[in-house]
Write a protein that holds these residues in place. Structure first.
Motif, PDB file in Angstrom:
ATOM      1  N   ALA A   3       4.404   7.371  -8.854  1.00  0.00           N
ATOM      2  CA  ALA A   3       3.216   7.736  -8.084  1.00  0.00           C
ATOM      3  C   ALA A   3       3.160   6.953  -6.779  1.00  0.00           C
ATOM      4  N   GLU A  23       0.259  -5.290  -9.337  1.00  0.00           N
ATOM      5  CA  GLU A  23      -0.699  -4.724 -10.291  1.00  0.00           C
ATOM      6  C   GLU A  23      -1.828  -5.708 -10.576  1.00  0.00           C
ATOM      7  N   TRP A  34      -3.414  -1.074  -8.012  1.00  0.00           N
ATOM      8  CA  TRP A  34      -2.061  -1.435  -7.591  1.00  0.00           C
ATOM      9  C   TRP A  34      -2.062  -1.534  -6.071  1.00  0.00           C
ATOM     10  N   MET A  51      -3.748   1.466  -4.418  1.00  0.00           N
ATOM     11  CA  MET A  51      -3.622   2.695  -5.203  1.00  0.00           C
ATOM     12  C   MET A  51      -4.409   2.525  -6.499  1.00  0.00           C
ATOM     13  N   HIS A  52      -5.091   3.570  -6.925  1.00  0.00           N
ATOM     14  CA  HIS A  52      -5.834   3.493  -8.185  1.00  0.00           C
ATOM     15  C   HIS A  52      -5.748   4.824  -8.921  1.00  0.00           C
ATOM     16  N   TRP A  53      -6.137   4.785 -10.190  1.00  0.00           N
ATOM     17  CA  TRP A  53      -6.209   5.988 -11.011  1.00  0.00           C
ATOM     18  C   TRP A  53      -7.610   6.568 -10.868  1.00  0.00           C
ATOM     19  N   SER A  54      -7.707   7.805 -10.369  1.00  0.00           N
ATOM     20  CA  SER A  54      -9.008   8.411 -10.083  1.00  0.00           C
ATOM     21  C   SER A  54      -9.643   9.072 -11.295  1.00  0.00           C
ATOM     22  N   TYR A  58      -3.283   9.598  -9.480  1.00  0.00           N
ATOM     23  CA  TYR A  58      -3.224   8.393  -8.661  1.00  0.00           C
ATOM     24  C   TYR A  58      -3.564   8.749  -7.215  1.00  0.00           C
TER      25      TYR A  58
END
Length: 223
Positions: A3, A23, A34, A51-54, A58
């Motif tokens: 990602a 991380e 991240w 970067m993040h998980w929405s 990602y």
């Protein structure tokens, strides 16, 4: 990692090289953020993006911060460490990872402008040693962190980088003509490279009388 590479595709097409994926984790060890780090091998320019998980995928950007502030880098390791042990604090994840590989208990809140937005309460009452970057933003960062930690009852020490008398050469490209001239003026017997993110090339490698030694705390890829 896939990602991060996809989100950094534009920078990679422009010649940037992936350096690291830092991380951030919460107290339970779950990833929350991240930071993608790339650098251009010719210009020395950096490309850094969070970067993040929405929830569905990602995305570039940071997630909403907890009410108490953003998580410190290497938070689970800080919580697991002996409360009496010395905690090193530096600016940025790159330096933090390098010292962590050397076995030190170390953390950061991120960039030079990140101190006020972080949750430092994990370090309440701890003995902290702050190592600033050798520039004005680095000095400002450790001053801000020191003030926060003193308010938490920490024992705070700051390394006086200027007192070490180490010349600071802000070189965007270590292989440029300007860098060659500046390094030649040092008339060094030996170059020791530690944790540097660019490749030294000739004629820079030919400058020191005794040669060049490279130190790397992590395992290098095989070519």
């Amino acid at each position: 990692k896939d990602a991060a590479r996809r989100l950094a595709a534009g920078a990679l097409r422009d010649g940037y090289k992936a350096q690291a994926l830092h991380e951030y984790r919460d107290a339970a060890g779950q990833p929350v953020l991240w930071r993608i780090r790339c650098k251009h091998p010719d210009t020395g320019d950096k490309w850094l993006r969070p970067m993040h998980w929405s929830g569905t995928g990602y995305a570039i950007g940071e997630p909403p911060a907890p009410p108490e502030g953003k998580h410190l880098y290497h938070l689970p390791e800080l919580l697991a460490a002996d409360p009496a042990a010395l905690v090193w604090i530096v600016e940025g994840e790159w330096c933090t990872d390098y010292l962590h590989k050397l076995g030190l208990i170390v953390t950061t809140s991120g960039s030079a402008a990140s101190a006020a937005g972080a949750d430092w309460t994990t370090l309440r009452g701890r003995h902290c040693l702050l190592w600033p970057d050798n520039d004005e933003p680095g000095s400002k960062y450790v001053d801000e962190v020191a003030a926060i930690l003193c308010g938490l009852g920490c024992t705070v020490e700051i390394i006086d980088v200027a007192a070490l008398g180490v010349p600071h050469l802000p070189l965007a490209d270590v292989n440029s003509a300007a860098a060659l001239q500046a390094l030649a003026a040092l008339e060094a017997d030996l170059f020791v490279i530690a944790g540097y993110s660019s490749i030294f090339r000739e004629p820079v490698l030919a400058l020191p009388r005794l040669g060049v030694i490279n130190l790397h705390a992590g395992r290098l890829p095989q070519y």
